[in-house]
Motif scaffolding. Structure first.
Motif, PDB file in Angstrom:
ATOM      1  N   ASN A  23       0.906  -1.239   0.022  1.00  0.00           N
ATOM      2  CA  ASN A  23       0.119   0.170   0.079  1.00  0.00           C
ATOM      3  C   ASN A  23       0.729   1.038   0.080  1.00  0.00           C
ATOM      4  O   ASN A  23       0.793   2.258  -0.650  1.00  0.00           O
ATOM      5  CB  ASN A  23      -0.958  -0.057   1.199  1.00  0.00           C
ATOM      6  CG  ASN A  23      -1.889  -0.990   1.113  1.00  0.00           C
ATOM      7  OD1 ASN A  23      -2.343  -1.708   0.044  1.00  0.00           O
ATOM      8  ND2 ASN A  23      -2.807  -1.154   2.174  1.00  0.00           N
ATOM      9  N   LYS A  27       1.252   4.232  -3.289  1.00  0.00           N
ATOM     10  CA  LYS A  27       0.744   5.678  -2.974  1.00  0.00           C
ATOM     11  C   LYS A  27       2.271   6.325  -3.035  1.00  0.00           C
ATOM     12  O   LYS A  27       2.383   7.683  -2.939  1.00  0.00           O
ATOM     13  CB  LYS A  27       0.492   5.720  -1.261  1.00  0.00           C
ATOM     14  CG  LYS A  27      -0.759   5.117  -0.967  1.00  0.00           C
ATOM     15  CD  LYS A  27      -2.096   5.764  -1.677  1.00  0.00           C
ATOM     16  CE  LYS A  27      -3.267   5.379  -1.115  1.00  0.00           C
ATOM     17  NZ  LYS A  27      -4.483   5.796  -1.678  1.00  0.00           N
ATOM     18  N   ASN A 149       8.960  12.373   3.503  1.00  0.00           N
ATOM     19  CA  ASN A 149       7.568  12.063   3.261  1.00  0.00           C
ATOM     20  C   ASN A 149       6.588  13.051   4.029  1.00  0.00           C
ATOM     21  O   ASN A 149       6.749  13.138   5.322  1.00  0.00           O
ATOM     22  CB  ASN A 149       7.175  10.606   3.747  1.00  0.00           C
ATOM     23  CG  ASN A 149       7.859   9.532   2.732  1.00  0.00           C
ATOM     24  OD1 ASN A 149       7.705   9.716   1.600  1.00  0.00           O
ATOM     25  ND2 ASN A 149       8.647   8.831   3.441  1.00  0.00           N
ATOM     26  N   ASP A 151       3.272  14.057   3.771  1.00  0.00           N
ATOM     27  CA  ASP A 151       1.860  14.024   4.167  1.00  0.00           C
ATOM     28  C   ASP A 151       1.788  13.008   5.344  1.00  0.00           C
ATOM     29  O   ASP A 151       1.617  11.819   5.188  1.00  0.00           O
ATOM     30  CB  ASP A 151       1.147  13.630   2.950  1.00  0.00           C
ATOM     31  CG  ASP A 151      -0.433  13.881   3.237  1.00  0.00           C
ATOM     32  OD1 ASP A 151      -0.755  14.201   4.320  1.00  0.00           O
ATOM     33  OD2 ASP A 151      -1.225  13.291   2.247  1.00  0.00           O
ATOM     34  N   HIS A 152       1.929  13.208   6.553  1.00  0.00           N
ATOM     35  CA  HIS A 152       1.919  12.444   7.591  1.00  0.00           C
ATOM     36  C   HIS A 152       0.623  11.820   7.883  1.00  0.00           C
ATOM     37  O   HIS A 152       0.349  10.476   8.298  1.00  0.00           O
ATOM     38  CB  HIS A 152       2.405  13.020   8.896  1.00  0.00           C
ATOM     39  CG  HIS A 152       3.887  13.442   8.836  1.00  0.00           C
ATOM     40  ND1 HIS A 152       4.495  14.120   9.809  1.00  0.00           N
ATOM     41  CD2 HIS A 152       4.763  13.067   7.736  1.00  0.00           C
ATOM     42  CE1 HIS A 152       5.905  14.369   9.355  1.00  0.00           C
ATOM     43  NE2 HIS A 152       6.004  13.989   8.394  1.00  0.00           N
ATOM     44  N   ASN A 153      -0.709  12.507   7.512  1.00  0.00           N
ATOM     45  CA  ASN A 153      -1.889  11.994   7.925  1.00  0.00           C
ATOM     46  C   ASN A 153      -2.127  10.978   6.689  1.00  0.00           C
ATOM     47  O   ASN A 153      -3.007   9.980   7.103  1.00  0.00           O
ATOM     48  CB  ASN A 153      -2.851  13.203   7.665  1.00  0.00           C
ATOM     49  CG  ASN A 153      -2.848  14.283   8.736  1.00  0.00           C
ATOM     50  OD1 ASN A 153      -2.555  13.713   9.952  1.00  0.00           O
ATOM     51  ND2 ASN A 153      -3.067  15.324   8.505  1.00  0.00           N
ATOM     52  N   GLN A 154      -1.748  10.987   5.567  1.00  0.00           N
ATOM     53  CA  GLN A 154      -1.907  10.068   4.391  1.00  0.00           C
ATOM     54  C   GLN A 154      -1.192   8.741   4.955  1.00  0.00           C
ATOM     55  O   GLN A 154      -1.673   7.728   4.964  1.00  0.00           O
ATOM     56  CB  GLN A 154      -1.540  10.614   3.293  1.00  0.00           C
ATOM     57  CG  GLN A 154      -1.563   9.459   2.332  1.00  0.00           C
ATOM     58  CD  GLN A 154      -1.003   9.684   0.773  1.00  0.00           C
ATOM     59  OE1 GLN A 154      -0.041  10.818   0.636  1.00  0.00           O
ATOM     60  NE2 GLN A 154      -1.233   9.271  -0.300  1.00  0.00           N
ATOM     61  N   ASP A 156      -0.296   7.778   8.071  1.00  0.00           N
ATOM     62  CA  ASP A 156      -1.254   7.091   9.124  1.00  0.00           C
ATOM     63  C   ASP A 156      -2.386   6.351   8.680  1.00  0.00           C
ATOM     64  O   ASP A 156      -2.637   5.310   9.010  1.00  0.00           O
ATOM     65  CB  ASP A 156      -1.607   8.324  10.051  1.00  0.00           C
ATOM     66  CG  ASP A 156      -0.485   8.875  11.201  1.00  0.00           C
ATOM     67  OD1 ASP A 156       0.711   8.397  10.725  1.00  0.00           O
ATOM     68  OD2 ASP A 156      -0.650   9.825  11.624  1.00  0.00           O
ATOM     69  N   SER A 157      -3.251   6.915   7.641  1.00  0.00           N
ATOM     70  CA  SER A 157      -4.278   6.322   7.112  1.00  0.00           C
ATOM     71  C   SER A 157      -3.946   5.067   6.529  1.00  0.00           C
ATOM     72  O   SER A 157      -4.704   4.081   6.575  1.00  0.00           O
ATOM     73  CB  SER A 157      -5.077   7.240   6.319  1.00  0.00           C
ATOM     74  OG  SER A 157      -4.440   7.760   5.167  1.00  0.00           O
ATOM     75  N   VAL A 158      -2.647   5.155   5.382  1.00  0.00           N
ATOM     76  CA  VAL A 158      -2.350   3.911   4.862  1.00  0.00           C
ATOM     77  C   VAL A 158      -1.986   3.027   5.698  1.00  0.00           C
ATOM     78  O   VAL A 158      -2.183   1.694   5.695  1.00  0.00           O
ATOM     79  CB  VAL A 158      -1.374   4.252   3.994  1.00  0.00           C
ATOM     80  CG1 VAL A 158      -0.626   3.107   3.176  1.00  0.00           C
ATOM     81  CG2 VAL A 158      -1.822   5.284   2.622  1.00  0.00           C
TER      82      VAL A 158
END
Length: 178
Positions: A23, A27, A149, A151-154, A156-158
């Motif tokens: 995943n 991304k 990297n 986008d830490h929220n992305q 986390d969601s991945v």
């Protein structure tokens, strides 16, 4: 303390971790390293790790050992102290074979030990870098460099969608998803 910060995705199942690697790669998120308590077949290919060059180093050390032994024997038995042993010539190559073989093995083994320690930063006085102590026991850890990297929220969601039990940031406490 090191200034580099990492985002750690902690998994309790190796299949979930492999799914998380897939995943993250989909991304376009680069993975710094993966820490596992046991070897996992095929993880090197997923992470793009190149084949080790240690066999080349072993060959070079072996050739060096054989050359040193041959030169040393030639110098000692032909130039420095030639002796007549049973009427054999001074430069009898078959007599050199066992000693050259032993020195080849000796140089290869010691050279590989030092090369292995150097390449893995295991020299004395260096403290080991352990991302999470549970990676040596029963957890599987994916380490992502937080500085490259953004986008830490992305991330986390991945990791959460892949089945991460915890997500750990250097500047935050543990986040539990159980």
């Amino acid at each position: 303390m090191n200034s580099t910060k990492y985002i750690l995705g902690i998994f309790d199942d190796p299949d979930d971790m492999m799914k998380g690697i897939d995943n993250l790669k989909e991304k376009g998120i680069s993975i710094y390293d993966v820490f596992t308590p046991m070897p996992i077949h095929g993880i090197e290919n997923k992470l793009g790790i190149k084949e080790s060059r240690l066999p080349i180093a072993a060959f070079i050390f072996g050739c060096t050992g054989c050359t040193v032994a041959f030169c040393m024997l030639y110098y000692m038995l032909v130039h420095d102290w030639p002796m007549n042993i049973g009427g054999k010539p001074h430069f009898a190559v078959p007599d050199f074979v066992p000693i050259c073989f032993e020195w080849t093995v000796l140089f290869s083994s010691f050279g590989m030990v030092f090369t292995y320690f150097y390449s893995n930063h295991l020299f004395p006085g260096r403290t080991p870098r352990v991302m999470d102590l549970r990676a040596t026991d029963d957890r599987f850890v994916i380490a992502i460099n937080a500085k490259t990297n953004y986008d830490h929220n992305q991330i986390d969601s991945v990791l959460k969608s892949a089945g991460a039990v915890e997500i750990k940031h250097n500047d935050r406490k543990y986040i539990s998803y159980e």
